[in-house]
Write an enzyme that holds these catalytic residues in place. Structure first.
Site, PDB file in Angstrom:
ATOM      1  N   CYS A 110     -74.733 143.366  -5.811  1.00  0.00           N
ATOM      2  CA  CYS A 110     -75.245 143.718  -4.486  1.00  0.00           C
ATOM      3  C   CYS A 110     -74.975 142.562  -3.542  1.00  0.00           C
ATOM      4  CB  CYS A 110     -76.750 144.004  -4.564  1.00  0.00           C
ATOM      5  SG  CYS A 110     -77.492 144.481  -3.003  1.00  0.00           S
ATOM      6  N   HIS A 153     -76.199 153.907  -4.588  1.00  0.00           N
ATOM      7  CA  HIS A 153     -76.592 152.493  -4.394  1.00  0.00           C
ATOM      8  C   HIS A 153     -77.015 152.273  -2.938  1.00  0.00           C
ATOM      9  CE1 HIS A 153     -76.081 148.024  -5.222  1.00  0.00           C
ATOM     10  NE2 HIS A 153     -76.167 148.072  -3.906  1.00  0.00           N
ATOM     11  N   GLU A 154     -76.236 152.843  -2.015  1.00  0.00           N
ATOM     12  CA  GLU A 154     -76.547 152.631  -0.579  1.00  0.00           C
ATOM     13  C   GLU A 154     -77.783 153.404  -0.139  1.00  0.00           C
ATOM     14  OE1 GLU A 154     -73.565 150.099  -0.869  1.00  0.00           O
ATOM     15  OE2 GLU A 154     -75.152 150.211   0.629  1.00  0.00           O
ATOM     16  N   HIS A 157     -80.893 151.645  -0.953  1.00  0.00           N
ATOM     17  CA  HIS A 157     -81.269 150.589  -0.004  1.00  0.00           C
ATOM     18  C   HIS A 157     -82.120 151.148   1.135  1.00  0.00           C
ATOM     19  CE1 HIS A 157     -79.393 146.920  -1.387  1.00  0.00           C
ATOM     20  NE2 HIS A 157     -78.190 147.440  -1.435  1.00  0.00           N
TER      21      HIS A 157
END
Ligand code: K2U
Ligand code: NI
Length: 183
Positions: A110, A153-154, A157
């Site tokens: 990351c 993954h995004e 966030h």
């Protein structure tokens, strides 16, 4: 242009807070932010620019990584078949997903994490994502394998979730149930 100095690191509160939906069509300011995010990712993959500006290579970036609590992220990468994915995603939402999981045998990293965290990160192998693009058009993306992993993954966030939250703490390299390795 954005550089690594603009990316907040572990411990910054923005990485652990949920983000706010963004009004669509995007304001001039939000469009500028998302455009800068996409440009950063492209620059990070350009050897000369990455070297000149000391950029760490990335395939995605989410607004909270800039300390901005807005539901926006950008991705730019080719999958293993050479298909290009280049999007600014506004208010992305996973509307359906497979039961089957997938993980990268190399684990994940990351841009907001300046350390190596080992272990498999189980994610959905296939997802359908609804979002708006930078111009306010509605998108419906059916993603699988590496593309699905990057976008999850995004989107994580945007919900204050870090990739290592998914790692089996007792045995980081335990093969996740019903999961395939993406190589
Ligand atoms: O959100 C970020 O920090 C960007 C990550 C996204 C990502 C990490 C692992 C797996 C999928 C997506 C960076 O792109 S980390 C660097 C990287 C570069 C190429 C391929 C995978 C990860
Ligand atoms: Ni990340």
């Amino acid at each position: 242009m954005l550089t690594m100095d603009d990316i907040v690191r572990e411990g910054h509160p923005a990485l652990r807070e949920k983000t706010q939906e963004v009004p669509v069509p995007l304001s001039k300011e939000d469009k500028q932010i998302l455009g800068d995010m996409l440009t950063f990712i492209k620059n990070s993959q350009d050897e000369e620019l990455a070297d000149k500006y000391n950029l760490r290579a990335g395939v995605g970036l989410a607004a909270p990584q800039l300390g901005i609590k807005k539901r926006m992220c950008a991705v730019h990468f080719e999958d293993f078949k050479g298909k290009l994915y280049s999007y600014g995603l506004v208010n992305p939402k996973i509307v359906s997903h497979s039961v089957e999981k997938a993980y990268l045998p190399s684990g994940e990293g990351c841009l907001s994490v300046d350390r190596n965290v080992e272990g498999y990160v189980p994610r959905y192998a296939r997802i359908t994502v609804k979002a708006s693009d930078m111009e306010g058009n509605e998108l419906k993306l059916r993603l699988r394998d590496f593309a699905a992993i990057v976008v999850q993954h995004e989107i994580d966030h945007l919900d204050g979730v870090m990739f290592y939250d998914h790692i089996n703490q007792e045995n980081p390299f335990a093969i996740p149930d019903n999961a395939k390795a993406i190589s």
